[in-house]
Design a protein around this motif. Sequence first.
Motif, mmCIF file in Angstrom:
data_model
loop_
_atom_site.group_PDB
_atom_site.id
_atom_site.type_symbol
_atom_site.label_atom_id
_atom_site.label_comp_id
_atom_site.label_asym_id
_atom_site.label_seq_id
_atom_site.Cartn_x
_atom_site.Cartn_y
_atom_site.Cartn_z
ATOM 1 N N ALA A 1 0.840 -1.205 0.000
ATOM 2 C CA ALA A 1 0.000 0.000 0.000
ATOM 3 C C ALA A 1 0.872 1.251 0.000
ATOM 4 O O ALA A 1 0.608 2.201 -0.737
ATOM 5 C CB ALA A 1 -0.944 -0.006 1.196
ATOM 6 N N ARG B 1 -6.066 5.926 -4.440
ATOM 7 C CA ARG B 1 -6.753 4.788 -3.851
ATOM 8 C C ARG B 1 -8.254 5.102 -3.919
ATOM 9 O O ARG B 1 -8.698 6.080 -3.332
ATOM 10 C CB ARG B 1 -6.292 4.625 -2.404
ATOM 11 N N ASP C 1 -10.715 0.541 -0.397
ATOM 12 C CA ASP C 1 -9.876 -0.450 0.259
ATOM 13 C C ASP C 1 -10.719 -1.330 1.162
ATOM 14 O O ASP C 1 -11.812 -0.965 1.583
ATOM 15 C CB ASP C 1 -8.685 0.171 1.009
ATOM 16 N N ILE D 1 -9.392 -3.175 4.177
ATOM 17 C CA ILE D 1 -8.275 -3.446 5.074
ATOM 18 C C ILE D 1 -8.824 -4.025 6.374
ATOM 19 O O ILE D 1 -9.630 -3.394 7.048
ATOM 20 C CB ILE D 1 -7.459 -2.162 5.363
ATOM 21 N N GLN E 1 -7.314 -9.175 2.110
ATOM 22 C CA GLN E 1 -7.432 -7.719 2.077
ATOM 23 C C GLN E 1 -7.081 -7.223 0.677
ATOM 24 O O GLN E 1 -6.348 -7.886 -0.057
ATOM 25 C CB GLN E 1 -6.487 -7.091 3.102
ATOM 26 N N ILE F 1 -6.855 -3.435 -2.063
ATOM 27 C CA ILE F 1 -6.932 -1.988 -2.294
ATOM 28 C C ILE F 1 -7.094 -1.782 -3.785
ATOM 29 O O ILE F 1 -6.412 -2.421 -4.582
ATOM 30 C CB ILE F 1 -5.660 -1.263 -1.796
#
Length: 132
Positions: free
Chosen positions: A16, A30, A33, A35, A42, A44
């Motif tokens: 990231a 971004r 996401d 997370i 996970q 993004i």
Amino acid sequence: MLHHASLGISDIERSAAFYDAALTALGYIRVWDDIRPGETGQAIGYGNPGGGDKLAIKHRPDGQRPPGPGFHLAFAAPSRQAVDRFYAAAIAHGGSDNGPPGLRSHYGEHYYAAFVIDPNGHALEAVFNSAE
């Protein structure tokens, strides 16, 4: 033709930081996401401001491998200076050199590009192909 591409990565935080810095240098952000610290799966997504994702990085800590020789992703840059910023940000955030910024006349008269390898071994390029 392509809707988006996804890359498997082994460390979501490290990746990231790399992609946030390198893609911001090209004007991409971004856009979403997912997370969940300590969990696998996970992800993004990155793209143009106000748009959907064109690139996703997906946390796959076990067995993650980049594609083999011949595969790379090329990102469109808005200027030569953006290519330079992409390269500097990528190197500063754990990427390695795979070809510094410069003209690549064998690809075209105005083809200005830089090549890096991300922290997971994915080959990336930023390119500006215009007579400013």
